[in-house]
Design a protein around this motif. Structure first.
Motif, PDB file in Angstrom:
ATOM      1  N   UNK A  80       0.770  -1.222  -0.078  1.00 37.91           N
ATOM      2  CA  UNK A  80       0.046  -0.030  -0.070  1.00 37.91           C
ATOM      3  C   UNK A  80       0.990   1.102   0.123  1.00 37.91           C
ATOM      4  N   UNK A  81       0.281   2.347  -0.372  1.00 35.13           N
ATOM      5  CA  UNK A  81       0.775   3.753  -0.390  1.00 35.13           C
ATOM      6  C   UNK A  81      -0.442   4.596   0.292  1.00 35.13           C
ATOM      7  N   UNK A 101       9.845  -3.047   0.899  1.00 39.51           N
ATOM      8  CA  UNK A 101      10.511  -1.892   1.198  1.00 39.51           C
ATOM      9  C   UNK A 101       9.403  -1.253   2.105  1.00 39.51           C
ATOM     10  N   UNK A 102       9.563  -0.800   3.426  1.00 32.85           N
ATOM     11  CA  UNK A 102       8.664  -0.017   4.154  1.00 32.85           C
ATOM     12  C   UNK A 102       9.145   1.336   4.302  1.00 32.85           C
ATOM     13  N   UNK A 103       8.304   2.164   3.982  1.00 31.31           N
ATOM     14  CA  UNK A 103       8.825   3.593   3.846  1.00 31.31           C
ATOM     15  C   UNK A 103       7.928   4.438   4.964  1.00 31.31           C
ATOM     16  N   UNK A 135       5.982   1.973  13.361  1.00 33.51           N
ATOM     17  CA  UNK A 135       4.391   1.697  13.594  1.00 33.51           C
ATOM     18  C   UNK A 135       3.571   2.019  12.765  1.00 33.51           C
ATOM     19  N   UNK A 136       3.904   3.309  11.898  1.00 31.07           N
ATOM     20  CA  UNK A 136       2.974   3.944  11.028  1.00 31.07           C
ATOM     21  C   UNK A 136       3.772   4.159   9.645  1.00 31.07           C
ATOM     22  N   UNK A 137       3.783   3.259   9.005  1.00 33.37           N
ATOM     23  CA  UNK A 137       4.230   3.307   7.656  1.00 33.37           C
ATOM     24  C   UNK A 137       3.559   4.208   6.505  1.00 33.37           C
TER      25      UNK A 137
END
Length: 157
Positions: A80-81, A101-103, A135-137
């Motif tokens: 998701x984005x 990749x977690x952004x 905790x909040x990507x």
């Protein structure tokens, strides 16, 4: 359909059970229902009408032999984005063996291997590089998988 089943219709969210694996004949990925054979073989049928029992398998045109070591289960999550207004856009499914990749604008970016953890009884993001997590990507994106992109795992993984 029974009266009880009818009363539950639409109120129970069923988790999608789905597998993927690389086809033996051409190396392409296939998604569907999984049949694990006693000899270790893996068969994946893309049709939702596949029938498996302990003694028979209803052969379908879309049932393919898969490389057993590449078979992984859908985690139930999708990449998701999210935009600055908090609107979320969902992407493709995340499977066991994917590298994501977690952004995060707050915590930075990190890359992780998605894998089942028997001790914890759930899917885990195993840290590969970058920030350890957030905790909040803002976004989770599939960037490859352990079979097609082993270079993303780094040495010794």
């Amino acid at each position: 359909m029974t009266r009880h089943a009818e009363s539950l219709k639409g109120r129970i969210a069923m988790r999608e059970i789905l597998f993927r694996g690389k086809r033996k004949d051409n190396g392409k990925w296939i998604q569907g229902s999984l049949l694990r054979c006693s000899n270790g073989a893996a068969i994946i049928a893309a049709s939702k009408s596949a029938v498996f029992t302990s003694k028979t398998f209803a052969a379908l045109d879309d049932a393919m032999d898969a490389e057993p070591e590449t078979v992984g289960q859908f985690t139930g999550e999708k990449e998701f984005t999210s935009d600055e207004d908090g609107n979320v856009t969902r992407g493709k499914r995340i499977f066991d063996g994917d590298i994501v990749r977690i952004e995060s604008t707050e915590d930075g970016n990190g890359e992780f291997l998605v894998a089942w953890d028997d001790e914890k009884g759930g899917w885990q993001f195993k840290h590969l590089r970058g920030t350890r997590g957030t905790d909040c990507p803002d976004a989770v994106k599939v960037i490859g998988n352990r079979w097609d992109n082993p270079e993303l795992l780094g040495a010794g993984k």
